[in-house]
Design a protein around this motif. Sequence first.
Motif, mmCIF file in Angstrom:
data_model
loop_
_atom_site.group_PDB
_atom_site.id
_atom_site.type_symbol
_atom_site.label_atom_id
_atom_site.label_comp_id
_atom_site.label_asym_id
_atom_site.label_seq_id
_atom_site.Cartn_x
_atom_site.Cartn_y
_atom_site.Cartn_z
ATOM 1 N N GLY A 80 0.845 -1.203 0.000
ATOM 2 C CA GLY A 80 0.000 0.000 0.000
ATOM 3 C C GLY A 80 0.874 1.244 0.000
ATOM 4 O O GLY A 80 0.597 2.218 -0.708
ATOM 5 N N MET A 81 1.964 1.212 0.791
ATOM 6 C CA MET A 81 2.841 2.382 0.849
ATOM 7 C C MET A 81 3.508 2.646 -0.501
ATOM 8 O O MET A 81 3.767 3.794 -0.852
ATOM 9 C CB MET A 81 3.909 2.215 1.952
ATOM 10 C CG MET A 81 3.355 2.178 3.374
ATOM 11 S SD MET A 81 2.030 3.354 3.714
ATOM 12 C CE MET A 81 2.836 4.900 3.427
ATOM 13 N N TYR A 104 -3.499 6.751 8.493
ATOM 14 C CA TYR A 104 -2.630 5.625 8.848
ATOM 15 C C TYR A 104 -1.237 6.179 9.179
ATOM 16 O O TYR A 104 -0.713 7.032 8.448
ATOM 17 C CB TYR A 104 -2.572 4.631 7.677
ATOM 18 C CG TYR A 104 -1.483 3.605 7.844
ATOM 19 C CD1 TYR A 104 -1.406 2.832 9.006
ATOM 20 C CD2 TYR A 104 -0.510 3.418 6.872
ATOM 21 C CE1 TYR A 104 -0.382 1.905 9.188
ATOM 22 C CE2 TYR A 104 0.507 2.483 7.036
ATOM 23 C CZ TYR A 104 0.571 1.734 8.197
ATOM 24 O OH TYR A 104 1.575 0.817 8.368
ATOM 25 N N ASN A 151 -8.297 5.930 9.684
ATOM 26 C CA ASN A 151 -7.607 4.944 10.499
ATOM 27 C C ASN A 151 -6.869 5.685 11.606
ATOM 28 O O ASN A 151 -5.940 6.441 11.309
ATOM 29 C CB ASN A 151 -6.611 4.206 9.586
ATOM 30 C CG ASN A 151 -5.822 3.130 10.292
ATOM 31 O OD1 ASN A 151 -5.964 2.917 11.480
ATOM 32 N ND2 ASN A 151 -4.959 2.441 9.541
ATOM 33 N N ASP A 176 -7.937 7.201 -0.094
ATOM 34 C CA ASP A 176 -7.503 5.898 0.420
ATOM 35 C C ASP A 176 -8.770 5.148 0.839
ATOM 36 O O ASP A 176 -9.414 5.485 1.839
ATOM 37 C CB ASP A 176 -6.543 6.116 1.599
ATOM 38 C CG ASP A 176 -5.991 4.810 2.154
ATOM 39 O OD1 ASP A 176 -6.651 3.771 1.991
ATOM 40 O OD2 ASP A 176 -4.904 4.845 2.765
ATOM 41 N N SER A 198 -4.781 -0.305 0.233
ATOM 42 C CA SER A 198 -3.849 -1.286 0.764
ATOM 43 C C SER A 198 -4.535 -2.627 0.497
ATOM 44 O O SER A 198 -5.446 -3.041 1.221
ATOM 45 C CB SER A 198 -3.604 -1.085 2.263
ATOM 46 O OG SER A 198 -2.880 -2.196 2.755
ATOM 47 N N THR A 200 -3.374 -5.402 0.872
ATOM 48 C CA THR A 200 -3.039 -6.248 2.027
ATOM 49 C C THR A 200 -4.272 -6.553 2.876
ATOM 50 O O THR A 200 -4.333 -7.598 3.524
ATOM 51 C CB THR A 200 -2.032 -5.454 2.911
ATOM 52 O OG1 THR A 200 -1.015 -4.884 2.095
ATOM 53 C CG2 THR A 200 -1.424 -6.328 3.972
ATOM 54 N N LYS A 201 -5.238 -5.628 2.880
ATOM 55 C CA LYS A 201 -6.346 -5.690 3.838
ATOM 56 C C LYS A 201 -7.530 -6.470 3.254
ATOM 57 O O LYS A 201 -7.408 -7.641 2.988
ATOM 58 C CB LYS A 201 -6.707 -4.261 4.262
ATOM 59 C CG LYS A 201 -5.497 -3.431 4.712
ATOM 60 C CD LYS A 201 -4.792 -4.082 5.884
ATOM 61 C CE LYS A 201 -3.530 -3.426 6.406
ATOM 62 N NZ LYS A 201 -2.665 -2.664 5.580
ATOM 63 N N SER A 329 -2.373 -4.505 11.238
ATOM 64 C CA SER A 329 -3.123 -4.875 10.028
ATOM 65 C C SER A 329 -4.614 -5.066 10.318
ATOM 66 O O SER A 329 -5.081 -4.919 11.464
ATOM 67 C CB SER A 329 -2.555 -6.108 9.340
ATOM 68 O OG SER A 329 -2.949 -6.088 7.970
ATOM 69 N N THR A 344 0.405 0.761 15.124
ATOM 70 C CA THR A 344 0.249 1.309 13.765
ATOM 71 C C THR A 344 0.461 2.821 13.654
ATOM 72 O O THR A 344 0.726 3.334 12.576
ATOM 73 C CB THR A 344 -1.163 1.005 13.238
ATOM 74 O OG1 THR A 344 -2.103 1.419 14.242
ATOM 75 C CG2 THR A 344 -1.326 -0.457 12.954
ATOM 76 N N ARG A 364 -8.203 -0.691 18.573
ATOM 77 C CA ARG A 364 -8.897 -0.795 17.285
ATOM 78 C C ARG A 364 -9.138 -2.272 16.972
ATOM 79 O O ARG A 364 -8.210 -3.071 17.050
ATOM 80 C CB ARG A 364 -8.026 -0.163 16.199
ATOM 81 C CG ARG A 364 -8.700 -0.061 14.837
ATOM 82 C CD ARG A 364 -7.691 0.267 13.749
ATOM 83 N NE ARG A 364 -6.845 -0.883 13.451
ATOM 84 C CZ ARG A 364 -5.819 -0.865 12.593
ATOM 85 N NH1 ARG A 364 -5.479 0.245 11.977
ATOM 86 N NH2 ARG A 364 -5.098 -1.955 12.369
HETATM 87 O O1 P1T Z 1 0.689 -1.978 4.756
HETATM 88 P P1 P1T Z 1 0.533 -1.502 3.350
HETATM 89 O O2 P1T Z 1 -0.051 -2.510 2.443
HETATM 90 O O3 P1T Z 1 1.785 -0.880 2.818
HETATM 91 O O4 P1T Z 1 -0.596 -0.349 3.385
HETATM 92 C C1 P1T Z 1 -0.420 0.877 4.023
HETATM 93 C C2 P1T Z 1 -1.752 1.452 4.457
HETATM 94 C C3 P1T Z 1 -2.313 2.483 3.720
HETATM 95 N N1 P1T Z 1 -3.506 3.021 4.055
HETATM 96 C C4 P1T Z 1 -4.207 2.565 5.108
HETATM 97 C C5 P1T Z 1 -5.524 3.179 5.444
HETATM 98 C C6 P1T Z 1 -3.697 1.524 5.890
HETATM 99 O O5 P1T Z 1 -4.439 1.101 6.915
HETATM 100 C C7 P1T Z 1 -2.435 0.966 5.578
HETATM 101 C C8 P1T Z 1 -1.813 -0.105 6.410
HETATM 102 N N2 P1T Z 1 -2.361 -0.185 7.697
HETATM 103 C C9 P1T Z 1 -1.984 -1.064 8.683
HETATM 104 C C10 P1T Z 1 -0.990 -1.942 8.558
HETATM 105 C C11 P1T Z 1 -2.780 -0.967 9.910
HETATM 106 O O6 P1T Z 1 -2.756 -1.899 10.742
HETATM 107 O O7 P1T Z 1 -3.465 0.046 10.085
#
Ligand code: P1T
Length: 384
Positions: A80-81, A104, A151, A176, A198, A200-201, A329, A344, A364
């Motif tokens: 995500g970053m 975040y 977040n 976002d 992200s 990842t989520k 996460s 976080t 959270r």
């Molecule tokens: O972790 P990553 O995939 O790089 O994503 C970053 C990111 C961007 N934007 C939001 C709203 C996010 O919540 C995150 C990642 N957040 C976590 C790891 C967390 O636990 O909040």
Amino acid sequence: MKDVTKFKFGTKAIHAGQEPDPTTGAIMTPIFQTSTYVQKSPGNHKGYAYARGKNPTRTALEKNIAALEDAKYCLCFSSGMGAVDAVAKLLRPGDEVITGNDLYGGTYRMFTKVFEPFGIKFHFVDLKNPENITAYINKNTKLLWIETPTNPTMQIIDIEACSVIAKKNNLILAVDNTFASPFLQNPLALGADIIMHSVTKYLGGHSDVIMGALCLNSDSLYEQLAFIHNSCGATPGPMDSFLVIRGLKTLHIRMERHCYNGRKVAEYLKSHPKIEKIYWPGFIDHPNHEIAKKQMHDFGGMVSVVIKGDKEETFRIASNFQVFSLAESLGGVESLVNHPATMTHASIPKEERERVGVVDSLLRFSVGIEHIDDLLEDLKQALS
Ligand code: P1T
């Protein structure tokens, strides 16, 4: 090629971008585990030259996510970053950005520690009332970056109102959309220029992949971002792309259960004697509940609470769960509990985070899709 545009969300999640493998008929897109592609003569290839630039597994994934956001384009990143970084690289020294005061922690850290030293100025503004934006706009303002829900304090920002201000002032509006997922909210349809996820989520959904994505409709923005994507190289591998394709096929079903369980958990915690304050946009007394109702299809699975007690008491509770896991996460099938102030959001200075409610007694919850009875029982025992 299937015409997926006429399909409903769940059908798109399963079929968009997916074609049986032409050589074998395999229904799942293969994991094209290759770094390069053989060319007949220089430049004479099948559309794929080098896998940083393009990989067929990733292409199938990008088409799928684009369909879920009704976007013309999607670019996937290795985190995500990585996706946030690509958007920030559209800026030049002297440019200014207006963003929210609840973000975040990693996004805040990148803005302040990586891009501010390059001469880009960030204004962290209370965006609950979008009118607050106008005071910060000047001739250098280029980007309006919003998270909604935020977040971790679940502020709801009015995307449509932000897009009116952004258009009037020639700003790029990036949203976002991680907390909502495309199942609950589609910012491009509300006037945004760029959606960031992200992956990842919720999109990945199984806590086994780190990935990011950008979705957009503008040809010129796409050209610039695709250039940054390939030039800077934060692109995901084929195995991770495959895992997300697989995860996305159940996004709609998972989200329904995240929303159902999220509501039950929020309702349970609201009247619990150990809870001082609760943040969940589904409550009618949430400050922007009406906007949440307008721009989201449901309220999601994220719930934050302030514990009645000090940091030690909050740590004790956070360490006491049996079904919820204490971890950073969110958005996976399993329920997580997180302590933003030390996990976080630890990179945000204490006074700044406390101003928006990220206090030492904030927890959270990412409410997963387990049986709701077990989740409520776990909350009951951990809080007792
Ligand atoms: O972790 P990553 O995939 O790089 O994503 C970053 C990111 C961007 N934007 C939001 C709203 C996010 O919540 C995150 C990642 N957040 C976590 C790891 C967390 O636990 O909040």
